[in-house]
Design a protein around this motif. Structure first.
Motif, PDB file in Angstrom:
ATOM      1  N   LEU A 107      51.736  -2.923 -70.532  1.00 28.86           N
ATOM      2  CA  LEU A 107      52.965  -2.159 -70.315  1.00 28.86           C
ATOM      3  C   LEU A 107      52.651  -0.711 -69.954  1.00 28.86           C
ATOM      4  CD1 LEU A 107      56.011  -2.084 -70.284  1.00 28.86           C
ATOM      5  CD2 LEU A 107      55.989  -1.618 -72.724  1.00 28.86           C
ATOM      6  N   SER A 108      51.652  -0.122 -70.614  1.00 32.37           N
ATOM      7  CA  SER A 108      51.278   1.257 -70.294  1.00 32.37           C
ATOM      8  C   SER A 108      50.846   1.389 -68.838  1.00 32.37           C
ATOM      9  CB  SER A 108      50.138   1.725 -71.219  1.00 32.37           C
ATOM     10  OG  SER A 108      50.573   1.788 -72.559  1.00 32.37           O
ATOM     11  N   ALA A 109      50.049   0.412 -68.369  1.00 34.01           N
ATOM     12  CA  ALA A 109      49.592   0.452 -66.980  1.00 34.01           C
ATOM     13  C   ALA A 109      50.770   0.340 -66.019  1.00 34.01           C
ATOM     14  CB  ALA A 109      48.593  -0.670 -66.736  1.00 34.01           C
ATOM     15  N   LEU A 110      51.732  -0.536 -66.331  1.00 36.26           N
ATOM     16  CA  LEU A 110      52.911  -0.682 -65.481  1.00 36.26           C
ATOM     17  C   LEU A 110      53.753   0.591 -65.466  1.00 36.26           C
ATOM     18  CD1 LEU A 110      53.958  -4.294 -66.517  1.00 36.26           C
ATOM     19  CD2 LEU A 110      53.390  -3.582 -64.186  1.00 36.26           C
ATOM     20  N   ARG A 138      58.011   6.393 -76.254  1.00 32.11           N
ATOM     21  CA  ARG A 138      56.624   6.790 -75.979  1.00 32.11           C
ATOM     22  C   ARG A 138      56.352   6.915 -74.485  1.00 32.11           C
ATOM     23  NH1 ARG A 138      52.759   2.311 -75.278  1.00 32.11           N
ATOM     24  NH2 ARG A 138      51.160   3.729 -76.058  1.00 32.11           N
ATOM     25  N   PHE A 139      57.220   6.303 -73.658  1.00 32.97           N
ATOM     26  CA  PHE A 139      57.061   6.422 -72.215  1.00 32.97           C
ATOM     27  C   PHE A 139      57.979   7.493 -71.623  1.00 32.97           C
ATOM     28  CE2 PHE A 139      55.911   1.925 -73.119  1.00 32.97           C
ATOM     29  CZ  PHE A 139      54.555   2.063 -72.861  1.00 32.97           C
ATOM     30  N   VAL A 374      59.348  15.326 -73.411  1.00 27.16           N
ATOM     31  CA  VAL A 374      60.231  15.042 -72.285  1.00 27.16           C
ATOM     32  C   VAL A 374      61.321  14.040 -72.670  1.00 27.16           C
ATOM     33  CG1 VAL A 374      58.836  13.150 -71.352  1.00 27.16           C
ATOM     34  CG2 VAL A 374      60.218  14.555 -69.793  1.00 27.16           C
ATOM     35  N   SER A 375      61.022  13.150 -73.614  1.00 30.44           N
ATOM     36  CA  SER A 375      62.032  12.178 -74.040  1.00 30.44           C
ATOM     37  C   SER A 375      63.228  12.858 -74.693  1.00 30.44           C
ATOM     38  CB  SER A 375      61.420  11.162 -75.009  1.00 30.44           C
ATOM     39  OG  SER A 375      60.962  11.798 -76.192  1.00 30.44           O
ATOM     40  N   HIS A 376      62.990  13.989 -75.349  1.00 30.34           N
ATOM     41  CA  HIS A 376      64.093  14.715 -75.980  1.00 30.34           C
ATOM     42  C   HIS A 376      65.037  15.295 -74.931  1.00 30.34           C
ATOM     43  CE1 HIS A 376      60.958  15.424 -79.373  1.00 30.34           C
ATOM     44  NE2 HIS A 376      61.509  14.240 -79.468  1.00 30.34           N
ATOM     45  N   LEU A 377      64.487  15.767 -73.823  1.00 28.45           N
ATOM     46  CA  LEU A 377      65.336  16.264 -72.744  1.00 28.45           C
ATOM     47  C   LEU A 377      66.106  15.117 -72.093  1.00 28.45           C
ATOM     48  CD1 LEU A 377      62.978  18.904 -71.097  1.00 28.45           C
ATOM     49  CD2 LEU A 377      65.106  19.355 -72.348  1.00 28.45           C
TER      50      LEU A 377
END
Length: 423
Positions: A107-110, A138-139, A374-377
């Motif tokens: 999933l990380s690679a994708l 996390r993404f 960035v997830s918080h924004l």
């Protein structure tokens, strides 16, 4: 919908998975992997794509173990309503990893490859529906919308006497296909009133109005209640009625899939129509905004039972571009220190300035007022997130007192966002 069954490798390092573009010819194999990952019959995917094609095959990615597909993801080219107006966005979906390859970095690679592709296409935002809340933060995705499903007992489904009622409005009950053109026009007209709405393409309407037996869950066919004014349609409700008896007594249920209105009086007319169906003891309504008018129109709102959930998650792909293309409620001049593990071009310090003429975000070496992920924004982007709450929780760091509150105030919108289109 984004899948819940895979988390990448625990340490976040990607092994040497090959990620490449997929093709239309490969779609059956692509669909088989995604269907297995989320535990659904692959026929649902294949039949839906055959009857109502919507896939953008040139936007699909697969991860390979040798020649075998072990991971999938794709994106739709969407138009999303955000503060300031409709904007381009990538709608991420069909995220799946073969069950034996979970937690190995697939999933990380994708996700890394997909974010780079979105950036190359000039898309500033990515959005998704997460079937499990613990994955996509996390993404870089943040939960930007909270909305709810509601149930109301028929005995207490009474609106306030001062609710706006217009005798010039009429309600027509019919098959949705007979009024599809008016329904689509109403959605186009009203979608900009709520941030988070997706402007639907024709194929999406086909899927929404396709009345498959499996979608009925024991209820009757999909019906459309269309409210018309003297000049044009002013609202619609799509719903089904469950016919049910217990011990000789009616126990029916009205299940509203969508309620859309252009005026308060049309909304009242739709709710009173839904609540008036005979032999029903309960009404349920899907996809309501947190501040839906029903929350204040009921004579006794205590009887409105809400089931809240997060719907749309937002990811800033191009941080300065996304921050600059939205509007702000108050003038702002602040420096943000942003972490972004999967899109390193966003990481660093950005000076965000907004005034009556627009906004701009520029790289800077100045001391930060607020440090956050960035997830918080992304969670705050549609106008109802709380950066102050993240500071209070210790997940964001305020270097200048009041910086989070000032940014919250500037990003705030009066109406709660809503996304009535899942994908």
């Amino acid at each position: 919908m984004a899948s819940a069954h895979h988390h990448g490798s625990p340490d976040g390092d990607d092994p040497a998975w090959t990620v490449r573009d997929s093709t239309r010819k490969e779609y059956p194999a692509f669909a088989a992997v995604f269907a297995e990952a989320i535990g659904m019959p692959v026929e649902l995917l294949l039949d839906g794509e055959r009857d109502f094609p919507s896939a953008e095959y040139d936007r699909s990615l697969v991860a390979l173990d040798g020649e075998r597909i072990v991971g999938t993801t794709t994106a739709y080219s969407l138009t999303l309503t955000v503060p300031g107006g409709p904007r381009r966005a990538a709608g991420i979906t069909d995220v799946g990893v073969w069950p034996t390859h979970r937690r190995r970095g697939v999933l990380s690679a994708l996700m890394r490859r997909q974010l780079a592709d979105l950036r190359a296409r000039g898309e500033k935002l990515a959005v998704l529906w997460s079937s499990e809340g613990g994955i996509y933060g996390r993404f870089g995705y943040g939960p930007a919308i909270r909305q709810f499903h509601a149930t109301v007992p028929r005995a207490h489904a009474v609106l306030r006497p001062d609710a706006p009622r217009d005798p010039a409005l009429t309600v027509e009950l019919t098959d949705p296909g007979a009024v599809r053109e008016e329904i689509e026009e109403l959605h186009r007209r009203t979608a900009p009133l709520r941030n988070g709405q997706i402007l639907r393409k024709p194929g999406w309407w086909g899927r929404l109005l396709h009345d498959a037996e499996r979608d009925r869950r024991g209820a009757g066919p999909l019906r459309a209640a269309l409210v018309r004014g003297p000049d044009r349609a002013e609202g619609y409700a799509l719903y089904r009625v469950l016919h049910k008896w217990e011990n000789g007594l009616p126990e029916g249920e009205v299940r509203a899939v969508e309620v859309v209105s252009a005026t308060p009086a049309a909304r009242v007319a739709l709710y009173e129509h839904v609540f008036s169906r005979d032999l029903a003891t309960e009404a349920s309504l899907e996809h309501l905004a947190e501040d839906d008018p029903l929350t204040v129109l009921l004579a006794n709102p205590r009887h409105l039972v809400r089931t809240g959930f997060d719907s749309l998650w937002v990811r800033l792909v191009d941080l300065p571009g996304a921050l600059a293309e939205r509007s702000y409620a108050t003038p702002l001049d602040t420096v943000l220190e942003v972490t972004d593990r999967y899109a390193p071009w966003n990481a660093g310090r950005w000076r965000l300035r907004a005034d009556g003429e627009g906004a701009r975000a520029e790289a800077t070496d100045e001391a930060p007022d607020l440090a956050l992920d960035v997830s918080h924004l992304g969670a705050a982007h549609l106008g109802r997130g709380s950066l102050t709450g993240l500071v209070d929780a210790g997940l964001a760091t305020e270097h200048t007192p009041g910086a989070a509150a000032r940014l919250d105030t500037a990003m705030h919108v009066p109406r709660a966002p809503l996304c009535g289109t899942s994908f």
